[in-house]
Scaffold this active site. Structure first.
Site, PDB file in Angstrom:
ATOM      1  N   ALA A   1       0.823  -1.227   0.092  1.00  0.00           N
ATOM      2  CA  ALA A   1      -0.146   0.007  -0.178  1.00  0.00           C
ATOM      3  C   ALA A   1       0.813   1.220  -0.166  1.00  0.00           C
ATOM      4  O   ALA A   1       1.976   1.089   0.409  1.00  0.00           O
ATOM      5  CB  ALA A   1      -0.839   0.056   1.227  1.00  0.00           C
TER       6      ALA A   1
ATOM      7  N   GLY B   1       0.605  -4.969   0.884  1.00  0.00           N
ATOM      8  CA  GLY B   1      -0.363  -4.977  -0.040  1.00  0.00           C
ATOM      9  C   GLY B   1      -0.208  -5.697  -1.247  1.00  0.00           C
ATOM     10  O   GLY B   1      -0.825  -6.155  -1.963  1.00  0.00           O
TER      11      GLY B   1
ATOM     12  N   GLU C   1      -0.395  -9.197  -0.573  1.00  0.00           N
ATOM     13  CA  GLU C   1      -1.797  -9.436  -0.414  1.00  0.00           C
ATOM     14  C   GLU C   1      -2.611  -9.561  -1.590  1.00  0.00           C
ATOM     15  O   GLU C   1      -3.489 -10.240  -2.014  1.00  0.00           O
ATOM     16  CB  GLU C   1      -2.439  -8.480   0.583  1.00  0.00           C
ATOM     17  CG  GLU C   1      -1.824  -8.538   1.948  1.00  0.00           C
ATOM     18  CD  GLU C   1      -2.029  -7.614   2.770  1.00  0.00           C
ATOM     19  OE1 GLU C   1      -1.504  -6.190   2.672  1.00  0.00           O
ATOM     20  OE2 GLU C   1      -2.476  -7.799   3.862  1.00  0.00           O
TER      21      GLU C   1
HETATM   22  N1  CAA Z   1       4.717   3.382  -0.918  1.00  0.00           N
HETATM   23  C1  CAA Z   1       5.021   4.378  -1.227  1.00  0.00           C
HETATM   24  N2  CAA Z   1       6.141   4.411  -1.964  1.00  0.00           N
HETATM   25  C2  CAA Z   1       6.830   3.533  -2.144  1.00  0.00           C
HETATM   26  C3  CAA Z   1       6.736   2.016  -1.629  1.00  0.00           C
HETATM   27  C4  CAA Z   1       5.451   2.033  -0.728  1.00  0.00           C
HETATM   28  N3  CAA Z   1       4.923   0.913  -0.030  1.00  0.00           N
HETATM   29  N4  CAA Z   1       7.484   1.193  -1.775  1.00  0.00           N
HETATM   30  C5  CAA Z   1       8.442   2.103  -2.728  1.00  0.00           C
HETATM   31  N5  CAA Z   1       8.157   3.178  -2.655  1.00  0.00           N
HETATM   32  C6  CAA Z   1       8.986   4.175  -3.507  1.00  0.00           C
HETATM   33  C7  CAA Z   1      10.000   4.876  -2.559  1.00  0.00           C
HETATM   34  O1  CAA Z   1       9.588   5.734  -1.507  1.00  0.00           O
HETATM   35  C8  CAA Z   1      10.858   5.435  -3.708  1.00  0.00           C
HETATM   36  O2  CAA Z   1      10.319   6.561  -4.146  1.00  0.00           O
HETATM   37  P1  CAA Z   1      11.278   8.076  -4.244  1.00  0.00           P
HETATM   38  O3  CAA Z   1      12.303   7.634  -5.279  1.00  0.00           O
HETATM   39  O4  CAA Z   1      10.414   9.127  -4.576  1.00  0.00           O
HETATM   40  O5  CAA Z   1      12.003   7.816  -3.078  1.00  0.00           O
HETATM   41  C9  CAA Z   1      10.810   4.454  -4.837  1.00  0.00           C
HETATM   42  O6  CAA Z   1       9.483   3.825  -4.555  1.00  0.00           O
HETATM   43  C10 CAA Z   1      11.837   3.298  -5.247  1.00  0.00           C
HETATM   44  O7  CAA Z   1      11.904   2.798  -3.750  1.00  0.00           O
HETATM   45  P2  CAA Z   1      13.506   2.484  -2.942  1.00  0.00           P
HETATM   46  O8  CAA Z   1      14.232   3.434  -3.317  1.00  0.00           O
HETATM   47  O9  CAA Z   1      12.997   2.291  -1.461  1.00  0.00           O
HETATM   48  O10 CAA Z   1      13.856   1.076  -3.760  1.00  0.00           O
HETATM   49  P3  CAA Z   1      14.820  -0.003  -3.081  1.00  0.00           P
HETATM   50  O11 CAA Z   1      15.025  -0.961  -4.203  1.00  0.00           O
HETATM   51  O12 CAA Z   1      15.979   1.078  -2.638  1.00  0.00           O
HETATM   52  O13 CAA Z   1      14.009  -0.761  -2.070  1.00  0.00           O
HETATM   53  C11 CAA Z   1      11.970  -2.067  -1.280  1.00  0.00           C
HETATM   54  C12 CAA Z   1      12.844  -1.544  -2.575  1.00  0.00           C
HETATM   55  C13 CAA Z   1      12.765  -2.818  -0.264  1.00  0.00           C
HETATM   56  C14 CAA Z   1      10.687  -2.578  -1.668  1.00  0.00           C
HETATM   57  C15 CAA Z   1      11.794  -0.645  -0.420  1.00  0.00           C
HETATM   58  O14 CAA Z   1      10.925   0.425  -1.300  1.00  0.00           O
HETATM   59  C16 CAA Z   1      10.858  -1.030   0.691  1.00  0.00           C
HETATM   60  O15 CAA Z   1      10.780  -1.259   1.716  1.00  0.00           O
HETATM   61  N6  CAA Z   1       9.303  -0.385   0.308  1.00  0.00           N
HETATM   62  C17 CAA Z   1       8.328  -0.347   1.230  1.00  0.00           C
HETATM   63  C18 CAA Z   1       7.626  -1.844   1.390  1.00  0.00           C
HETATM   64  C19 CAA Z   1       6.882  -1.687   2.756  1.00  0.00           C
HETATM   65  O16 CAA Z   1       6.797  -1.568   3.567  1.00  0.00           O
HETATM   66  N7  CAA Z   1       5.536  -2.072   2.149  1.00  0.00           N
HETATM   67  C20 CAA Z   1       4.264  -2.367   2.832  1.00  0.00           C
HETATM   68  C21 CAA Z   1       3.333  -1.152   3.039  1.00  0.00           C
HETATM   69  S1  CAA Z   1       2.287  -1.334   4.065  1.00  0.00           S
HETATM   70  C22 CAA Z   1       0.992  -2.061   3.610  1.00  0.00           C
HETATM   71  O17 CAA Z   1       1.115  -2.639   2.496  1.00  0.00           O
HETATM   72  C23 CAA Z   1      -0.338  -2.273   4.347  1.00  0.00           C
HETATM   73  C24 CAA Z   1      -1.171  -3.213   4.160  1.00  0.00           C
HETATM   74  O18 CAA Z   1      -1.252  -4.345   4.362  1.00  0.00           O
HETATM   75  C25 CAA Z   1      -2.035  -3.197   3.069  1.00  0.00           C
END
Ligand code: CAA
Length: 258
Positions: A66, A109, A112
Protein backbone atom coordinates in the site's frame (compact mmCIF):
# COMPACT_ATOMS: atom_id res chain seq x y z
CA UNK A 1 -5.42 3.05 -25.37
CA UNK A 2 -6.07 2.65 -21.67
CA UNK A 3 -8.66 4.80 -19.89
CA UNK A 4 -6.90 4.35 -16.58
CA UNK A 5 -4.31 6.47 -14.74
CA UNK A 6 -2.26 3.80 -13.02
CA UNK A 7 -2.71 0.61 -15.03
CA UNK A 8 -2.37 -0.64 -18.59
CA UNK A 9 -4.91 -3.08 -19.97
CA UNK A 10 -4.96 -5.39 -22.98
CA UNK A 11 -7.21 -8.16 -24.25
CA UNK A 12 -5.96 -11.00 -26.45
CA UNK A 13 -8.09 -13.96 -27.50
CA UNK A 14 -10.16 -14.19 -24.37
CA UNK A 15 -7.38 -13.21 -21.95
CA UNK A 16 -7.31 -9.77 -20.31
CA UNK A 17 -4.10 -8.41 -18.79
CA UNK A 18 -3.95 -5.67 -16.17
CA UNK A 19 -0.45 -4.22 -15.60
CA UNK A 20 0.05 -1.95 -12.61
CA UNK A 21 2.11 0.88 -14.01
CA UNK A 22 3.67 3.11 -11.36
CA UNK A 23 7.22 1.74 -11.67
CA UNK A 24 8.85 4.83 -10.09
CA UNK A 25 6.90 4.13 -6.88
CA UNK A 26 7.45 0.36 -7.27
CA UNK A 27 3.73 0.10 -8.14
CA UNK A 28 2.69 1.14 -4.62
CA UNK A 29 -1.05 0.63 -4.27
CA UNK A 30 -2.65 4.02 -3.73
CA UNK A 31 -6.41 4.56 -3.86
CA UNK A 32 -6.25 5.31 -7.61
CA UNK A 33 -4.63 1.89 -8.22
CA UNK A 34 -7.37 0.26 -6.14
CA UNK A 35 -10.04 2.03 -8.20
CA UNK A 36 -8.35 1.30 -11.53
CA UNK A 37 -7.58 -2.39 -10.86
CA UNK A 38 -10.99 -3.16 -9.41
CA UNK A 39 -12.85 -1.20 -12.13
CA UNK A 40 -10.88 -2.99 -14.86
CA UNK A 41 -11.28 -6.43 -13.29
CA UNK A 42 -15.00 -5.91 -12.73
CA UNK A 43 -15.37 -4.72 -16.33
CA UNK A 44 -13.53 -7.77 -17.67
CA UNK A 45 -15.65 -10.00 -15.45
CA UNK A 46 -18.75 -8.65 -17.20
CA UNK A 47 -17.21 -8.85 -20.69
CA UNK A 48 -18.32 -11.98 -22.56
CA UNK A 49 -15.17 -11.89 -24.71
CA UNK A 50 -12.92 -12.35 -21.64
CA UNK A 51 -12.49 -15.75 -19.98
CA UNK A 52 -9.45 -15.24 -17.74
CA UNK A 53 -7.59 -12.26 -16.27
CA UNK A 54 -3.86 -11.74 -15.59
CA UNK A 55 -2.62 -9.14 -13.10
CA UNK A 56 1.06 -8.17 -13.14
CA UNK A 57 3.36 -5.23 -12.46
CA UNK A 58 5.58 -3.02 -14.66
CA UNK A 59 9.27 -2.74 -13.85
CA UNK A 60 11.07 -4.39 -10.94
CA UNK A 61 8.05 -4.75 -8.63
CA UNK A 62 4.70 -6.47 -8.71
CA UNK A 63 3.72 -3.99 -5.98
CA UNK A 64 5.77 -2.85 -2.98
CA UNK A 65 2.69 -2.48 -0.82
CA UNK A 66 0.00 0.00 0.00
CA UNK A 67 1.21 3.55 -0.66
CA UNK A 68 2.98 4.53 2.56
CA UNK A 69 3.13 8.21 1.55
CA UNK A 70 -0.65 8.27 1.06
CA UNK A 71 -1.22 6.56 4.44
CA UNK A 72 1.33 8.39 6.59
CA UNK A 73 -1.18 11.09 7.69
CA UNK A 74 -4.24 8.85 7.67
CA UNK A 75 -6.12 8.91 10.98
CA UNK A 76 -8.29 6.27 12.61
CA UNK A 77 -11.65 7.99 12.09
CA UNK A 78 -11.06 8.55 8.37
CA UNK A 79 -9.79 5.01 7.80
CA UNK A 80 -12.59 3.43 9.80
CA UNK A 81 -15.37 5.45 8.18
CA UNK A 82 -14.03 4.77 4.68
CA UNK A 83 -13.36 1.12 5.60
CA UNK A 84 -9.88 1.61 4.08
CA UNK A 85 -8.80 -1.32 1.84
CA UNK A 86 -12.32 -2.87 1.80
CA UNK A 87 -12.62 -1.80 -1.85
CA UNK A 88 -10.31 -4.68 -2.82
CA UNK A 89 -13.22 -7.04 -2.12
CA UNK A 90 -14.49 -6.08 -5.59
CA UNK A 91 -11.50 -7.96 -6.99
CA UNK A 92 -12.04 -11.07 -4.89
CA UNK A 93 -15.68 -11.08 -6.04
CA UNK A 94 -14.60 -11.50 -9.67
CA UNK A 95 -15.95 -14.86 -10.88
CA UNK A 96 -13.51 -15.47 -13.73
CA UNK A 97 -10.13 -17.05 -12.93
CA UNK A 98 -7.47 -14.46 -12.04
CA UNK A 99 -3.76 -15.22 -12.47
CA UNK A 100 -1.34 -13.04 -10.55
CA UNK A 101 2.09 -12.98 -12.18
CA UNK A 102 4.69 -11.71 -9.72
CA UNK A 103 7.76 -10.27 -11.43
CA UNK A 104 9.61 -8.75 -8.43
CA UNK A 105 8.71 -7.26 -5.04
CA UNK A 106 5.32 -8.39 -3.73
CA UNK A 107 5.38 -6.78 -0.31
CA UNK A 108 2.62 -5.85 2.11
CA UNK A 109 -0.45 -5.04 0.02
CA UNK A 110 1.48 -6.33 -3.01
CA UNK A 111 1.75 -9.81 -1.49
CA UNK A 112 -1.88 -9.53 -0.40
CA UNK A 113 -2.97 -8.55 -3.92
CA UNK A 114 -1.00 -11.47 -5.36
CA UNK A 115 -2.87 -13.79 -2.98
CA UNK A 116 -6.27 -12.39 -4.05
CA UNK A 117 -5.81 -14.14 -7.39
CA UNK A 118 -6.56 -17.81 -8.06
CA UNK A 119 -3.23 -18.97 -9.50
CA UNK A 120 -0.08 -17.21 -8.30
CA UNK A 121 2.97 -17.62 -10.50
CA UNK A 122 6.34 -16.04 -9.79
CA UNK A 123 9.57 -15.24 -11.57
CA UNK A 124 12.81 -16.39 -9.95
CA UNK A 125 13.33 -12.71 -9.02
CA UNK A 126 10.10 -12.46 -6.98
CA UNK A 127 10.30 -11.50 -3.32
CA UNK A 128 7.32 -11.87 -1.01
CA UNK A 129 6.85 -10.29 2.39
CA UNK A 130 4.52 -8.72 4.92
CA UNK A 131 6.82 -5.96 6.24
CA UNK A 132 4.04 -3.85 7.85
CA UNK A 133 5.51 -4.64 11.28
CA UNK A 134 8.49 -2.44 10.33
CA UNK A 135 6.06 0.48 9.97
CA UNK A 136 4.40 -0.11 13.32
CA UNK A 137 1.28 -1.61 11.78
CA UNK A 138 0.08 -5.00 10.53
CA UNK A 139 -1.29 -6.34 7.23
CA UNK A 140 -4.62 -4.78 6.25
CA UNK A 141 -5.52 -6.36 2.91
CA UNK A 142 -5.70 -9.97 4.06
CA UNK A 143 -2.06 -10.89 4.80
CA UNK A 144 -2.62 -12.37 8.23
CA UNK A 145 -5.54 -14.44 6.89
CA UNK A 146 -4.68 -15.51 3.33
CA UNK A 147 -0.97 -16.01 4.02
CA UNK A 148 -1.79 -18.19 7.03
CA UNK A 149 -4.20 -20.29 4.97
CA UNK A 150 -1.61 -20.57 2.19
CA UNK A 151 1.58 -21.38 4.13
CA UNK A 152 0.41 -22.24 7.66
CA UNK A 153 0.82 -20.61 11.04
CA UNK A 154 4.55 -21.20 11.56
CA UNK A 155 5.73 -19.45 8.42
CA UNK A 156 2.99 -16.81 8.46
CA UNK A 157 3.94 -15.77 12.00
CA UNK A 158 7.60 -15.71 10.94
CA UNK A 159 6.81 -13.46 7.95
CA UNK A 160 4.38 -11.11 9.70
CA UNK A 161 6.31 -10.77 12.97
CA UNK A 162 9.82 -10.33 11.52
CA UNK A 163 8.88 -8.62 8.24
CA UNK A 164 11.46 -10.74 6.40
CA UNK A 165 11.23 -11.43 2.69
CA UNK A 166 10.74 -14.87 1.15
CA UNK A 167 12.26 -15.69 -2.25
CA UNK A 168 10.37 -17.46 -5.04
CA UNK A 169 11.87 -20.87 -4.30
CA UNK A 170 10.80 -20.77 -0.63
CA UNK A 171 7.40 -19.38 -1.64
CA UNK A 172 6.81 -22.31 -4.00
CA UNK A 173 8.05 -24.83 -1.43
CA UNK A 174 5.71 -23.28 1.16
CA UNK A 175 2.62 -23.51 -1.03
CA UNK A 176 2.19 -19.78 -1.72
CA UNK A 177 3.15 -20.02 -5.37
CA UNK A 178 1.89 -22.46 -8.02
CA UNK A 179 4.83 -22.20 -10.43
CA UNK A 180 8.22 -20.44 -10.59
CA UNK A 181 9.69 -19.55 -13.98
CA UNK A 182 12.56 -17.50 -15.38
CA UNK A 183 11.76 -13.75 -15.51
CA UNK A 184 11.60 -13.67 -19.33
CA UNK A 185 9.09 -16.55 -19.28
CA UNK A 186 6.73 -15.07 -16.69
CA UNK A 187 4.20 -13.44 -18.98
CA UNK A 188 4.43 -16.21 -21.56
CA UNK A 189 3.64 -18.75 -18.86
CA UNK A 190 0.84 -16.61 -17.41
CA UNK A 191 -0.64 -16.33 -20.90
CA UNK A 192 -0.31 -20.06 -21.55
CA UNK A 193 -2.17 -20.80 -18.32
CA UNK A 194 -4.82 -18.16 -19.05
CA UNK A 195 -5.35 -19.38 -22.64
CA UNK A 196 -5.63 -22.97 -21.40
CA UNK A 197 -8.35 -21.84 -18.99
CA UNK A 198 -9.97 -19.74 -21.74
CA UNK A 199 -10.32 -22.87 -23.88
CA UNK A 200 -12.54 -24.56 -21.25
CA UNK A 201 -16.19 -24.04 -20.40
CA UNK A 202 -16.57 -20.70 -18.62
CA UNK A 203 -19.39 -22.13 -16.53
CA UNK A 204 -17.21 -25.03 -15.36
CA UNK A 205 -14.21 -22.80 -14.60
CA UNK A 206 -16.35 -20.40 -12.56
CA UNK A 207 -17.70 -23.40 -10.63
CA UNK A 208 -14.17 -24.70 -9.97
CA UNK A 209 -13.20 -21.31 -8.58
CA UNK A 210 -16.29 -21.19 -6.38
CA UNK A 211 -15.80 -24.77 -5.16
CA UNK A 212 -12.10 -24.39 -4.29
CA UNK A 213 -12.73 -21.07 -2.53
CA UNK A 214 -15.55 -22.70 -0.56
CA UNK A 215 -12.91 -25.00 0.97
CA UNK A 216 -11.64 -21.96 2.88
CA UNK A 217 -15.04 -20.91 4.15
CA UNK A 218 -16.77 -24.06 5.35
CA UNK A 219 -16.56 -27.50 6.95
CA UNK A 220 -15.41 -30.49 4.89
CA UNK A 221 -18.88 -32.05 4.93
CA UNK A 222 -20.62 -28.88 3.74
CA UNK A 223 -17.90 -28.29 1.16
CA UNK A 224 -18.20 -31.80 -0.24
CA UNK A 225 -21.98 -31.48 -0.49
CA UNK A 226 -21.63 -28.10 -2.20
CA UNK A 227 -19.14 -29.58 -4.70
CA UNK A 228 -21.52 -32.48 -5.46
CA UNK A 229 -24.42 -30.08 -6.03
CA UNK A 230 -22.30 -28.02 -8.40
CA UNK A 231 -21.31 -31.21 -10.22
CA UNK A 232 -24.98 -32.19 -10.53
CA UNK A 233 -25.81 -28.76 -11.93
CA UNK A 234 -23.22 -29.12 -14.72
CA UNK A 235 -25.50 -31.87 -16.08
CA UNK A 236 -27.91 -29.10 -17.05
CA UNK A 237 -25.33 -27.40 -19.30
CA UNK A 238 -24.64 -27.80 -23.02
CA UNK A 239 -20.93 -27.72 -22.20
CA UNK A 240 -21.23 -30.96 -20.20
CA UNK A 241 -23.02 -32.68 -23.13
CA UNK A 242 -20.46 -31.32 -25.57
CA UNK A 243 -17.42 -32.15 -23.39
CA UNK A 244 -18.46 -35.74 -22.82
CA UNK A 245 -19.62 -36.27 -26.43
CA UNK A 246 -16.28 -34.93 -27.68
CA UNK A 247 -14.43 -37.40 -25.44
CA UNK A 248 -16.49 -40.33 -26.71
CA UNK A 249 -16.11 -39.20 -30.34
CA UNK A 250 -12.35 -38.67 -29.87
CA UNK A 251 -12.40 -34.99 -30.94
CA UNK A 252 -11.74 -31.60 -29.32
CA UNK A 253 -14.74 -30.10 -27.51
CA UNK A 254 -16.32 -26.87 -28.72
CA UNK A 255 -17.55 -25.20 -25.55
CA UNK A 256 -20.15 -22.46 -25.93
CA UNK A 257 -20.41 -21.34 -22.29
CA UNK A 258 -24.00 -22.44 -22.22
N1 CAA B 1 4.61 3.20 -0.72
C1 CAA B 1 5.01 4.35 -1.30
N2 CAA B 1 6.16 4.48 -2.00
C2 CAA B 1 6.96 3.40 -2.09
C3 CAA B 1 6.61 2.16 -1.50
C4 CAA B 1 5.36 2.08 -0.80
N3 CAA B 1 4.92 0.94 -0.24
N4 CAA B 1 7.60 1.28 -1.76
C5 CAA B 1 8.53 1.94 -2.47
N5 CAA B 1 8.14 3.21 -2.67
C6 CAA B 1 8.86 4.27 -3.41
C7 CAA B 1 10.03 4.79 -2.61
O1 CAA B 1 9.60 5.76 -1.65
C8 CAA B 1 10.88 5.39 -3.71
O2 CAA B 1 10.34 6.62 -4.08
P1 CAA B 1 11.34 7.91 -4.27
O3 CAA B 1 12.23 7.52 -5.42
O4 CAA B 1 10.39 9.02 -4.59
O5 CAA B 1 12.07 8.06 -3.00
C9 CAA B 1 10.66 4.42 -4.87
O6 CAA B 1 9.45 3.73 -4.58
C10 CAA B 1 11.76 3.38 -5.01
O7 CAA B 1 11.91 2.72 -3.75
P2 CAA B 1 13.33 2.50 -3.03
O8 CAA B 1 14.26 3.61 -3.38
O9 CAA B 1 13.07 2.26 -1.59
O10 CAA B 1 13.80 1.17 -3.79
P3 CAA B 1 14.80 0.06 -3.23
O11 CAA B 1 15.06 -0.83 -4.41
O12 CAA B 1 15.97 0.67 -2.54
O13 CAA B 1 13.96 -0.75 -2.11
C11 CAA B 1 12.02 -1.89 -1.25
C12 CAA B 1 12.88 -1.54 -2.49
C13 CAA B 1 12.80 -2.83 -0.34
C14 CAA B 1 10.78 -2.61 -1.79
C15 CAA B 1 11.63 -0.61 -0.49
O14 CAA B 1 11.12 0.35 -1.40
C16 CAA B 1 10.61 -0.84 0.58
O15 CAA B 1 10.92 -1.34 1.65
N6 CAA B 1 9.34 -0.39 0.33
C17 CAA B 1 8.28 -0.44 1.31
C18 CAA B 1 7.74 -1.86 1.48
C19 CAA B 1 6.67 -1.89 2.54
O16 CAA B 1 6.87 -1.55 3.68
N7 CAA B 1 5.45 -2.30 2.15
C20 CAA B 1 4.32 -2.38 3.04
C21 CAA B 1 3.49 -1.14 2.92
S1 CAA B 1 2.18 -1.07 4.13
C22 CAA B 1 0.97 -2.08 3.53
O17 CAA B 1 1.09 -2.63 2.45
C23 CAA B 1 -0.25 -2.25 4.41
C24 CAA B 1 -1.18 -3.32 3.96
O18 CAA B 1 -1.19 -4.41 4.47
C25 CAA B 1 -2.14 -3.09 2.92
Amino acid sequence: MSDYETILTAVDQGVATITIDRPKALNALNMQVLTDVTDAATGFDADDEVKAIIITGAGKAFAAGADIKEMSDLDFATAFKADWFAGWTRLTNVRKPVITAVNGFALGGGCELAMMGDILIASTKAKFGQPEINLGVLPGMGGSQRLTRAIGKAKSMDMCLTGRMMDAEEAERSGLVARVVEPEELLTTANEIAHTIASKSRIASAMVKEAVNTAFETTLEQGLRYERRLFHSTLATNDQSEGMAAFVEKRDPNFTDS
